[in-house]
Design a protein around this motif. Structure first.
Motif, PDB file in Angstrom:
ATOM      1  N   SER A 186      27.412  49.850 -16.508  1.00 28.70           N
ATOM      2  CA  SER A 186      28.269  48.751 -16.101  1.00 28.70           C
ATOM      3  C   SER A 186      27.460  47.473 -15.919  1.00 28.70           C
ATOM      4  CB  SER A 186      28.973  49.104 -14.789  1.00 28.70           C
ATOM      5  OG  SER A 186      29.751  48.006 -14.379  1.00 28.70           O
ATOM      6  N   HIS A 187      28.093  46.352 -16.279  1.00 25.83           N
ATOM      7  CA  HIS A 187      27.467  45.048 -16.041  1.00 25.83           C
ATOM      8  C   HIS A 187      28.082  44.373 -14.838  1.00 25.83           C
ATOM      9  CE1 HIS A 187      25.388  44.888 -19.853  1.00 25.83           C
ATOM     10  NE2 HIS A 187      26.484  45.276 -20.454  1.00 25.83           N
ATOM     11  N   ASP A 188      29.086  45.032 -14.269  1.00 29.73           N
ATOM     12  CA  ASP A 188      29.943  44.359 -13.316  1.00 29.73           C
ATOM     13  C   ASP A 188      29.661  44.874 -11.909  1.00 29.73           C
ATOM     14  OD1 ASP A 188      31.928  43.033 -12.106  1.00 29.73           O
ATOM     15  OD2 ASP A 188      33.578  44.184 -12.926  1.00 29.73           O
ATOM     16  N   ILE A 189      29.117  43.980 -11.070  1.00 25.82           N
ATOM     17  CA  ILE A 189      28.721  44.404  -9.729  1.00 25.82           C
ATOM     18  C   ILE A 189      29.912  44.910  -8.919  1.00 25.82           C
ATOM     19  CG2 ILE A 189      27.794  43.605  -7.525  1.00 25.82           C
ATOM     20  CD1 ILE A 189      25.869  41.900  -8.975  1.00 25.82           C
ATOM     21  N   ALA A 190      31.066  44.236  -9.092  1.00 23.02           N
ATOM     22  CA  ALA A 190      32.254  44.671  -8.358  1.00 23.02           C
ATOM     23  C   ALA A 190      32.609  46.105  -8.731  1.00 23.02           C
ATOM     24  CB  ALA A 190      33.422  43.744  -8.676  1.00 23.02           C
ATOM     25  N   GLU A 191      32.479  46.380 -10.024  1.00 25.01           N
ATOM     26  CA  GLU A 191      32.797  47.716 -10.519  1.00 25.01           C
ATOM     27  C   GLU A 191      31.850  48.747  -9.912  1.00 25.01           C
ATOM     28  OE1 GLU A 191      34.023  47.636 -14.695  1.00 25.01           O
ATOM     29  OE2 GLU A 191      32.339  48.978 -15.014  1.00 25.01           O
ATOM     30  N   VAL A 192      30.575  48.388  -9.882  1.00 23.96           N
ATOM     31  CA  VAL A 192      29.571  49.295  -9.335  1.00 23.96           C
ATOM     32  C   VAL A 192      29.893  49.604  -7.872  1.00 23.96           C
ATOM     33  CG1 VAL A 192      27.141  49.568  -8.749  1.00 23.96           C
ATOM     34  CG2 VAL A 192      27.794  48.488 -10.919  1.00 23.96           C
ATOM     35  N   TYR A 193      30.208  48.551  -7.107  1.00 29.15           N
ATOM     36  CA  TYR A 193      30.524  48.736  -5.681  1.00 29.15           C
ATOM     37  C   TYR A 193      31.748  49.602  -5.493  1.00 29.15           C
ATOM     38  CZ  TYR A 193      27.209  46.115  -2.966  1.00 29.15           C
ATOM     39  OH  TYR A 193      26.084  45.734  -2.320  1.00 29.15           O
ATOM     40  N   LYS A 194      32.734  49.379  -6.367  1.00 27.03           N
ATOM     41  CA  LYS A 194      34.004  50.094  -6.220  1.00 27.03           C
ATOM     42  C   LYS A 194      33.836  51.583  -6.509  1.00 27.03           C
ATOM     43  CE  LYS A 194      38.652  50.192  -8.142  1.00 27.03           C
ATOM     44  NZ  LYS A 194      39.595  49.533  -9.039  1.00 27.03           N
ATOM     45  N   LEU A 195      33.071  51.909  -7.552  1.00 31.01           N
ATOM     46  CA  LEU A 195      33.068  53.285  -8.035  1.00 31.01           C
ATOM     47  C   LEU A 195      31.852  54.110  -7.641  1.00 31.01           C
ATOM     48  CD1 LEU A 195      34.334  52.758 -11.695  1.00 31.01           C
ATOM     49  CD2 LEU A 195      35.648  53.599  -9.757  1.00 31.01           C
ATOM     50  N   ALA A 196      30.680  53.470  -7.689  1.00 31.17           N
ATOM     51  CA  ALA A 196      29.475  54.286  -7.713  1.00 31.17           C
ATOM     52  C   ALA A 196      28.968  54.642  -6.331  1.00 31.17           C
ATOM     53  CB  ALA A 196      28.388  53.561  -8.485  1.00 31.17           C
ATOM     54  N   SER A 197      28.405  55.846  -6.215  1.00 32.38           N
ATOM     55  CA  SER A 197      27.734  56.226  -4.978  1.00 32.38           C
ATOM     56  C   SER A 197      26.234  56.014  -5.138  1.00 32.38           C
ATOM     57  CB  SER A 197      28.019  57.690  -4.662  1.00 32.38           C
ATOM     58  OG  SER A 197      27.670  58.499  -5.770  1.00 32.38           O
ATOM     59  N   ASN A 198      25.802  55.866  -6.366  1.00 32.47           N
ATOM     60  CA  ASN A 198      24.378  55.722  -6.639  1.00 32.47           C
ATOM     61  C   ASN A 198      24.214  54.762  -7.816  1.00 32.47           C
ATOM     62  OD1 ASN A 198      21.594  56.480  -6.273  1.00 32.47           O
ATOM     63  ND2 ASN A 198      21.767  57.608  -8.192  1.00 32.47           N
ATOM     64  N   VAL A 199      23.185  53.940  -7.762  1.00 34.48           N
ATOM     65  CA  VAL A 199      22.935  52.992  -8.857  1.00 34.48           C
ATOM     66  C   VAL A 199      21.549  53.223  -9.417  1.00 34.48           C
ATOM     67  CG1 VAL A 199      22.869  50.573  -9.525  1.00 34.48           C
ATOM     68  CG2 VAL A 199      24.315  51.279  -7.649  1.00 34.48           C
ATOM     69  N   LEU A 200      21.457  53.238 -10.741  1.00 38.97           N
ATOM     70  CA  LEU A 200      20.154  53.262 -11.394  1.00 38.97           C
ATOM     71  C   LEU A 200      19.953  51.883 -12.015  1.00 38.97           C
ATOM     72  CD1 LEU A 200      20.615  56.605 -13.389  1.00 38.97           C
ATOM     73  CD2 LEU A 200      19.603  56.351 -11.139  1.00 38.97           C
ATOM     74  N   ILE A 201      18.940  51.169 -11.571  1.00 44.59           N
ATOM     75  CA  ILE A 201      18.688  49.850 -12.144  1.00 44.59           C
ATOM     76  C   ILE A 201      17.662  49.994 -13.258  1.00 44.59           C
ATOM     77  CG2 ILE A 201      17.879  47.510 -11.697  1.00 44.59           C
ATOM     78  CD1 ILE A 201      18.946  47.768  -8.907  1.00 44.59           C
ATOM     79  N   VAL A 202      18.095  49.680 -14.475  1.00 46.79           N
ATOM     80  CA  VAL A 202      17.223  49.843 -15.641  1.00 46.79           C
ATOM     81  C   VAL A 202      16.671  48.479 -16.038  1.00 46.79           C
ATOM     82  CG1 VAL A 202      17.098  50.589 -18.049  1.00 46.79           C
ATOM     83  CG2 VAL A 202      18.548  51.823 -16.440  1.00 46.79           C
ATOM     84  N   GLU A 203      15.349  48.435 -16.174  1.00 49.58           N
ATOM     85  CA  GLU A 203      14.701  47.186 -16.550  1.00 49.58           C
ATOM     86  C   GLU A 203      13.552  47.509 -17.482  1.00 49.58           C
ATOM     87  OE1 GLU A 203      14.648  44.729 -12.790  1.00 49.58           O
ATOM     88  OE2 GLU A 203      12.963  43.837 -13.855  1.00 49.58           O
ATOM     89  N   ASP A 204      13.458  46.804 -18.593  1.00 46.31           N
ATOM     90  CA  ASP A 204      12.349  46.987 -19.544  1.00 46.31           C
ATOM     91  C   ASP A 204      12.081  48.450 -19.881  1.00 46.31           C
ATOM     92  OD1 ASP A 204      11.939  44.270 -19.502  1.00 46.31           O
ATOM     93  OD2 ASP A 204      10.613  44.406 -17.757  1.00 46.31           O
ATOM     94  N   GLY A 205      13.135  49.195 -20.139  1.00 43.07           N
ATOM     95  CA  GLY A 205      12.959  50.576 -20.573  1.00 43.07           C
ATOM     96  C   GLY A 205      12.573  51.549 -19.475  1.00 43.07           C
ATOM     97  N   LYS A 206      12.707  51.127 -18.216  1.00 44.94           N
ATOM     98  CA  LYS A 206      12.379  52.044 -17.114  1.00 44.94           C
ATOM     99  C   LYS A 206      13.466  51.990 -16.047  1.00 44.94           C
ATOM    100  CE  LYS A 206       7.372  51.901 -17.393  1.00 44.94           C
ATOM    101  NZ  LYS A 206       7.285  50.924 -18.517  1.00 44.94           N
ATOM    102  N   ILE A 207      13.549  53.064 -15.274  1.00 46.53           N
ATOM    103  CA  ILE A 207      14.444  53.014 -14.120  1.00 46.53           C
ATOM    104  C   ILE A 207      13.641  52.423 -12.975  1.00 46.53           C
ATOM    105  CG2 ILE A 207      15.825  54.369 -12.506  1.00 46.53           C
ATOM    106  CD1 ILE A 207      16.257  56.353 -14.860  1.00 46.53           C
ATOM    107  N   LYS A 208      13.920  51.143 -12.676  1.00 47.29           N
ATOM    108  CA  LYS A 208      13.108  50.416 -11.695  1.00 47.29           C
ATOM    109  C   LYS A 208      13.398  50.885 -10.284  1.00 47.29           C
ATOM    110  CE  LYS A 208      10.025  47.630 -13.088  1.00 47.29           C
ATOM    111  NZ  LYS A 208      10.125  46.603 -14.111  1.00 47.29           N
ATOM    112  N   LYS A 209      14.701  51.075 -10.010  1.00 46.12           N
ATOM    113  CA  LYS A 209      15.095  51.453  -8.657  1.00 46.12           C
ATOM    114  C   LYS A 209      16.329  52.332  -8.766  1.00 46.12           C
ATOM    115  CE  LYS A 209      14.502  47.072  -6.756  1.00 46.12           C
ATOM    116  NZ  LYS A 209      15.261  45.933  -6.270  1.00 46.12           N
ATOM    117  N   SER A 210      16.520  53.184  -7.776  1.00 43.70           N
ATOM    118  CA  SER A 210      17.817  53.843  -7.673  1.00 43.70           C
ATOM    119  C   SER A 210      18.137  54.054  -6.205  1.00 43.70           C
ATOM    120  CB  SER A 210      17.808  55.170  -8.436  1.00 43.70           C
ATOM    121  OG  SER A 210      16.886  56.054  -7.857  1.00 43.70           O
TER     122      SER A 210
END
Lengths: 284, 222
Positions: A186-210
């Motif tokens: 998802s590109h949509d922060i509102a969507e992420v907040y609404k649905l997700a219990s966990n976020v994987l932030i992908v940056e430069d081919g790596k999972i930077k944070k979760s």
């Protein structure tokens, strides 16, 4: 639990994904385009083969470069929702769903049709459906065989905001009903907040944070009681203060800001709007 | 005589089309999906009949399938079948010569399908064969029909290869296109016209039918 530690190189990009995903969790994969979100999903599904590493789902190994294990997509027990829907044009809605089931379960199909509100259109062919309806069928088809893992590749990005909200509700309902482990791009922060219990932030081919969705705004020092993610639509000056027009979900709202604050804002930015709950008005 | 020749012509065309349909699909599938380095070579071989004069193909077939050649000798000894100046011979010639007319339309049909359709089928647990039968082929009906009709019509119209390898044996290898040439040489213009007109009308009707059906198929997809 799904544990991943895989590497993949293309001509001009290298990916190394390492993370663990809890069972029955709804995970958002968040990041800029080109960061490797789709690649992550394709590697998990077996549509792309990692150069090295390991993918384990519970006690089952899907991929292990050392022991030369590589289950094909057919054997991975996944549902995949493609950005372009990928509905089979030669099959009607119900036939698309039936095709996905290894053994017939008409009751479950009827339930799915009910969730996606297409019971009355089940005999229509995909070319007669709207974009939103097509994506709802694609979602239902992906879960028709009750997979272990549901992967959504920017499934909502082509839809208008009304359809989007509907699809988000579908995803939430289906997730609750089937207890699937879900990964959605998802590109949509509102969507992420609404649905997700966990976020994987992908940056430069790596999972930077979760972590939980608040990590998207980890740098902000706020501890407000109300939090909404919003998009800046307009910034205008009124005497000595500034009025910032924000889009929160589908609502426009105006918030005052000082010159100091406005300096770091740009139109189109995704921001977090927070308010301490001193005097909220509740209208019933 | 006339009917015997026309019947033989359509028999060759029908059998050629059926055989090419069955071997054309796997070859087109391979070409459309492979990343192999051999791909350009195979593509070239498949397309050769488009650029080579038919007499060249006919000539080499005559050399390689003749009773004194290794292949021809083997087949004659073990199967008691002669591959030149025979029905089997013109069948082999027709199959080779019409290859691109079957493979090319199917290949471009398969390539025009979005990759995600095939990937979706795989993620739904379907094997490659199931995907081919239930997803790929049903969605390229236009191309399959075009391949079938082009192959059939092209075989009916074939002259050079058949003449070289089959000769002109009535009821065995004399096809309509050769009969026309034969009758003109003998100054039988009436009979030549009978053959020519029949071929013309049949070819026209077949092609017209294809375009009408194709319009229907694409209408469904709109």
């Amino acid at each position: 639990m799904i544990s991943i530690d895989i590497k993949k190189s293309f001509k001009n990009a290298n990916f190394h994904f390492k993370t663990q995903i809890q069972d029955n969790s709804l995970n958002a994969v968040f990041g800029k385009s080109g960061s490797g979100k789709t690649t992550l999903l394709r590697l998990l599904s077996g549509l792309e083969t990692p150069n090295e590493g390991i993918i384990k789902v519970d006690d089952k190994t899907w991929f292990d470069s050392k022991n030369k294990i590589n289950l094909p997509p057919q054997k991975r027990d996944i549902g995949f929702v493609f950005q372009d829907y990928a509905l089979f044009p030669n099959m009607s809605v119900i036939e698309n769903l039936r095709f996905a089931q290894p053994s017939k379960d008409e009751n479950f199909l009827a339930e799915l049709l009910d969730i996606i509100e297409l019971t009355n259109s089940q005999n229509k062919y995909p070319e007669l459906l709207s974009g939103g309806q097509k994506q709802r069928v694609a979602l239902a088809r992906a879960v028709a065989k009750k997979p272990k893992l549901l992967l959504l590749d920017e499934a909502l990005s082509a839809l208008d905001s009304v359809m989007r909200v509907q699809l988000q509700d579908d995803i939430e309902n289906i997730h609750k009903r089937l207890n699937l482990t879900t990964l959605m791009i998802s590109h949509d922060i509102a969507e992420v907040y609404k649905l997700a219990s966990n976020v994987l932030i992908v940056e430069d081919g790596k999972i930077k944070k979760s972590g939980n969705p608040d990590i998207l705004f980890e740098n902000s020092q706020l501890s407000g009681k109300f939090k909404f993610s919003a998009k800046i639509m307009k910034i205008e000056q009124a005497d000595t203060i500034f009025i910032v027009t924000l889009l929160i979900q589908n609502n426009l709202t105006k918030v005052v800001a000082t010159q100091e604050e406005v300096r770091t804002m740009n139109i189109g930015d995704d921001v977090l709007v927070a308010s301490k709950a001193f005097n909220p008005i509740i209208i019933t | 005589m006339f009917f015997e020749t026309m019947l033989l012509t359509f028999k060759v065309a029908l059998i050629t089309t059926i055989i090419l349909f069955l071997i054309g699909i796997p070859i087109a599938l391979w070409i459309s999906s492979t990343k192999s380095r051999l791909k350009p070579i195979i593509e070239t071989i498949v397309s050769m009949p488009l650029v080579l004069p038919p007499s060249v193909i006919g000539f080499y077939l005559l050399i390689f399938l003749g009773p004194s050649s290794a292949v021809g000798g083997f087949v004659e000894e073990w199967f008691d079948m002669r591959l030149v100046l025979s029905f089997e011979g013109i069948l082999i010639g027709s199959i080779l010569f019409s290859f691109p007319f079957m493979v090319h339309p199917i290949q471009s049909g398969l390539q025009s399908l979005p990759k995600s359709l095939i990937e979706a089928s795989y993620t739904l647990g379907k094997s490659k064969l199931q995907t081919l039968m239930h997803v790929q082929l049903p969605n390229i009906k236009n191309s399959l029909l075009t391949g079938i009709v082009l192959t059939f019509a092209h075989t009916v119209g074939e002259f050079g290869v058949v003449l070289m390898i089959g000769g002109n044996i009535p009821g065995e290898t004399r096809l309509a296109s050769i009969a026309i040439y034969d009758e003109v040489e003998a100054l039988n213009y009436d009979l030549a016209n009978q053959y020519a007109l029949t071929l013309f009308v049949i070819s026209f009707s077949i092609l017209l039918l294809v375009y009408v059906i194709n319009r229907k198929f694409s209408g469904v997809l709109r």
